[in-house]
Motif scaffolding. Structure first.
Motif, short mmCIF file in Angstrom:
data_model
loop_
_atom_site.label_atom_id
_atom_site.label_comp_id
_atom_site.label_asym_id
_atom_site.label_seq_id
_atom_site.Cartn_x
_atom_site.Cartn_y
_atom_site.Cartn_z
N ALA A 13 42.44 44.70 30.75
CA ALA A 13 42.58 45.97 31.49
C ALA A 13 41.50 46.09 32.55
CB ALA A 13 42.56 47.15 30.53
N PRO A 15 41.03 45.60 36.95
CA PRO A 15 41.90 46.10 38.03
C PRO A 15 43.21 45.35 38.16
CG PRO A 15 39.86 45.11 38.89
CD PRO A 15 39.69 45.23 37.42
N ALA A 16 43.21 44.03 37.93
CA ALA A 16 44.45 43.26 38.08
C ALA A 16 45.45 43.67 37.01
CB ALA A 16 44.14 41.76 37.99
N GLU A 35 43.26 45.04 25.73
CA GLU A 35 41.89 44.92 26.24
C GLU A 35 40.93 44.62 25.09
OE1 GLU A 35 40.13 44.79 29.11
OE2 GLU A 35 38.37 44.72 27.82
N GLY A 37 37.65 44.90 25.14
CA GLY A 37 36.55 45.86 25.07
C GLY A 37 36.96 47.10 24.29
N ASN A 44 33.09 45.09 31.64
CA ASN A 44 33.22 44.61 33.02
C ASN A 44 32.05 45.02 33.91
OD1 ASN A 44 35.62 43.74 32.09
ND2 ASN A 44 36.85 45.30 33.09
N ARG A 49 31.14 47.33 45.13
CA ARG A 49 31.97 48.01 46.13
C ARG A 49 33.40 47.44 46.13
NH1 ARG A 49 31.58 47.74 51.73
NH2 ARG A 49 30.43 45.81 51.60
N ASP A 160 42.94 38.24 32.29
CA ASP A 160 41.75 38.24 31.43
C ASP A 160 40.50 37.75 32.15
OD1 ASP A 160 43.18 35.83 31.41
OD2 ASP A 160 42.37 35.19 29.50
N HIS A 279 27.65 38.63 34.38
CA HIS A 279 29.07 38.21 34.41
C HIS A 279 29.19 37.00 35.33
CE1 HIS A 279 33.46 38.79 34.42
NE2 HIS A 279 33.26 39.71 33.48
N VAL A 300 46.85 36.38 37.16
CA VAL A 300 46.45 37.29 38.25
C VAL A 300 44.93 37.47 38.31
CG1 VAL A 300 48.63 38.61 38.13
CG2 VAL A 300 46.69 39.34 36.75
N GLY A 301 44.46 37.98 39.44
CA GLY A 301 43.05 38.38 39.58
C GLY A 301 42.07 37.22 39.42
N ALA A 320 42.45 41.39 43.16
CA ALA A 320 42.93 41.62 41.78
C ALA A 320 44.09 42.62 41.79
CB ALA A 320 41.78 42.12 40.92
C1 LIG Z 1 28.05 40.01 40.02
C2 LIG Z 1 29.40 40.28 40.59
C3 LIG Z 1 29.50 40.97 41.77
C4 LIG Z 1 30.75 41.27 42.31
N1 LIG Z 1 30.81 42.07 43.40
C5 LIG Z 1 32.01 42.45 43.87
C6 LIG Z 1 32.10 43.43 44.89
O1 LIG Z 1 31.11 44.04 45.31
N2 LIG Z 1 33.34 43.73 45.37
C7 LIG Z 1 34.48 43.15 44.88
O2 LIG Z 1 35.58 43.46 45.36
N3 LIG Z 1 34.41 42.24 43.89
C8 LIG Z 1 33.22 41.89 43.36
N4 LIG Z 1 33.16 41.02 42.31
C9 LIG Z 1 34.41 40.43 41.80
C10 LIG Z 1 35.22 41.43 40.97
O3 LIG Z 1 34.41 41.99 39.97
C11 LIG Z 1 36.40 40.73 40.32
O4 LIG Z 1 37.11 40.01 41.31
C12 LIG Z 1 37.35 41.69 39.63
O5 LIG Z 1 36.71 42.36 38.61
C13 LIG Z 1 38.56 40.93 39.08
O6 LIG Z 1 39.37 41.80 38.34
P1 LIG Z 1 40.26 41.24 37.15
O7 LIG Z 1 41.04 42.40 36.65
O8 LIG Z 1 40.99 40.03 37.59
O9 LIG Z 1 39.24 40.73 36.05
P2 LIG Z 1 38.09 41.54 35.21
O10 LIG Z 1 37.66 42.67 36.01
O11 LIG Z 1 37.16 40.50 34.79
O12 LIG Z 1 38.95 42.09 33.98
C14 LIG Z 1 39.38 41.23 32.95
C15 LIG Z 1 39.61 42.08 31.73
O13 LIG Z 1 40.17 41.30 30.69
C16 LIG Z 1 39.53 41.58 29.45
N5 LIG Z 1 39.69 40.37 28.63
C17 LIG Z 1 39.17 39.15 28.88
N6 LIG Z 1 39.58 38.28 27.93
C18 LIG Z 1 40.38 38.96 27.08
C19 LIG Z 1 41.10 38.60 25.91
N7 LIG Z 1 41.10 37.35 25.46
N8 LIG Z 1 41.78 39.55 25.26
C20 LIG Z 1 41.80 40.85 25.74
N9 LIG Z 1 41.15 41.24 26.86
C21 LIG Z 1 40.45 40.31 27.52
C22 LIG Z 1 38.08 41.86 29.88
O14 LIG Z 1 37.37 42.59 28.90
C23 LIG Z 1 38.31 42.65 31.15
O15 LIG Z 1 38.49 44.02 30.92
C24 LIG Z 1 31.93 40.75 41.71
C25 LIG Z 1 31.84 40.05 40.52
C26 LIG Z 1 30.59 39.84 39.94
C27 LIG Z 1 30.52 39.15 38.61
#
Ligand SMILES: Cc1cc2nc3c(=O)[nH]c(=O)nc-3n(C[C@H](O)[C@H](O)[C@H](O)COP(=O)(O)OP(=O)(O)OC[C@H]3O[C@@H](n4cnc5c(N)ncnc54)[C@H](O)[C@@H]3O)c2cc1C
Length: 431
Positions: A13, A15-16, A35, A37, A44, A49, A160, A279, A300-301, A320
């Motif tokens: 859960a 953004p993707a 999720e 967490g 996360n 930004r 994930d 992270h 995704v993401g 994402a």
């Molecule tokens: C230090 C840092 C700085 C960043 N700065 C920026 C920025 O300023 N601007 C920007 O746009 N992007 C930034 N990013 C990138 C951005 O954070 C990610 O691209 C974005 O969070 C991706 O979203 P997502 O939903 O794909 O993955 P995530 O946000 O990683 O979400 C994945 C989710 O899946 C859950 N999960 C994982 N494994 C499992 C499992 N096996 N079972 C159940 N749940 C699970 C996790 O708990 C999490 O909630 C940054 C990243 C980092 C680490």
């Protein structure tokens, strides 16, 4: 949870995942959003930004309701070199006008809000559940396993995040190499809203995004960041994992040093650290994108490596959200023919290719390789600070015109003019 059947199970859960779950539930599908967490966002972190365009497209004017912190109206990139620094600063109040360009956010609040929108649309949100395997029948993904529990679905969406266990279990992705990811460490430092506005010279809910290159990573590939929230700042460093593996520096120590850097410390002085997190960030761009769909599954993401780090812009959140949207559309289309095979879901990749996701990753395909040039993190920050300092120093020594000052500093830096010209050319074409 027993063995239940859903139209779609979304793992993660962030953004993707929440964007995909929201759009699918809105169309009336039975969606399970799982999720690990205790609450969405609790595991996360990011720098700070989000560019608004992707979420605005699926939730117009989301900022009127979402827990956003500040609208970014000033961007700064600072080159750090000892006692010197030079900052490139761009301010545009239009970014906070009707066109809401980007917002600083805190993920615990924001991710929880976005997941709640998916819930409101009808998705079932199950937190505190770690998905550890996929259910596969006849080569097709038919559900997930979490401990003893099994849940079935026509399609599983792997949302994930970086190092996606789900995509790896499906045979779509490989484990990343330390060269392909960076480690990010961040502190949230509490200050009053008035102090944040005063120190960063902004008014109301306007904010600042700052990136730092040079001393803060000791020449390693990476950089520092500082984002203003409403009543705190997000400060941290991102350093390529393969550099940290060499063991010369610990990133936690580098963060402390960064906080004490004289160009940074006045901005956070007296603030209280209220959050510390770390992270991984995928950094290899298109070079690490896995297979995006298989029979019964989409990726995704961050799980798909959709992050862009250009040194002056860091993006992952908008990719994402947009990839979650493309996945939702592909699933809706696959349902029309009741074909959830790889072929039936392949519309996902087409949609991504038509969207800004592939267009932008393609446009900056060469950026990760360019960033491997060590001069970017050593010689050039030093040179930029030294030229600027030289230009503004009046000490009674013989005057020189700008060109002379620049050339003498370049000579002192040990960078040849050929290297400088070559790197400038490559940088201008890659970044
Ligand atoms: C230090 C840092 C700085 C960043 N700065 C920026 C920025 O300023 N601007 C920007 O746009 N992007 C930034 N990013 C990138 C951005 O954070 C990610 O691209 C974005 O969070 C991706 O979203 P997502 O939903 O794909 O993955 P995530 O946000 O990683 O979400 C994945 C989710 O899946 C859950 N999960 C994982 N494994 C499992 C499992 N096996 N079972 C159940 N749940 C699970 C996790 O708990 C999490 O909630 C940054 C990243 C980092 C680490």
């Amino acid at each position: 949870m027993g063995e239940e059947k859903f139209a779609v199970i979304v793992v993660g859960a962030g953004p993707a995942g929440s964007a995909a779950a929201y759009l699918l539930a809105k169309e009336g599908l039975d969606v399970l959003l799982v999720e690990k967490g205790a609450a969405p966002g609790s595991k996360n972190m990011f720098g700070g930004r989000m560019y608004s365009h992707a979420l605005h497209r699926i939730m117009p004017n989301f900022w009127e309701e979402a827990p956003v912190e500040r609208a970014v109206v000033r961007e700064e990139v600072t080159f750090l070199s000892g006692s010197r620094s030079v900052t490139v600063s761009c301010q545009d109040f239009g970014w906070a006008g009707s066109f809401r360009h980007s917002f600083t956010l805190l993920r615990a609040e924001f991710d929880a809000w976005l997941a709640s929108k998916a819930e409101e649309a009808g998705a079932m949100l199950a937190c505190g559940i770690l998905v550890d395997d996929l259910l596969v029948e006849g080569g097709k993904v038919v559900g997930i396993r979490a401990g003893e529990d099994e849940m079935l679905a026509d399609v599983v969406i792997a949302a994930d995040g970086v190092n996606s266990i789900i995509a790896q279990k499906a045979g779509l992705a490989k484990m990343f190499t330390p060269h392909q990811v960076a480690t990010g460490v961040k502190q949230v430092i509490k200050l009053s809203p008035e102090e944040v506005s005063r120190r960063f010279q902004v008014e109301g809910n306007n904010g600042v995004a700052r990136l730092f290159v040079g001393d803060c990573t000791k020449g390693m590939r990476g950089g520092g960041f500082l984002y203003t929230n409403r009543d705190s700042v997000s400060l941290g460093l991102v350093v390529t994992a393969s550099e940290l593996q060499k063991g010369r520096y610990k990133i936690s120590e580098l963060v402390e040093e960064f906080k004490h850097n004289p160009h940074v410390s006045p901005l956070i002085e007296g603030g209280e650290v209220v959050e510390y997190s770390a992270h991984l960030v995928p950094e290899a761009g298109l070079n690490m994108v896995p297979q995006l769909c298989g029979d019964g599954i989409l990726v995704v993401g961050d799980a798909a490596g959709f992050v862009l780090n250009l040194g002056y812009i860091v993006r992952g959140m908008d990719f994402a959200v947009a990839s979650g949207e493309a996945a939702a559309k592909a699933v809706l289309q696959a349902r029309e023919s009741n074909d959830f095979s790889r072929g039936g879901l392949s519309r996902y990749e087409q949609l991504l290719r038509q969207s800004f996701v592939f267009r932008d990753l393609e446009a900056y395909r060469k950026a990760p390789a360019f960033m491997e040039n060590p001069r970017m993190f050593t010689a050039y920050p030093q040179l930029a600070a030294s030229i600027a300092s030289g230009v503004f120093t009046v000490d009674g020594s013989a005057p020189a015109h700008l060109l002379g000052k620049v050339l003498s500093r370049v000579r002192e830096s040990g960078v040849s003019l050929a290297q400088l010209a070559g790197d400038s050319w490559k940088g201008a074409r890659s970044l």
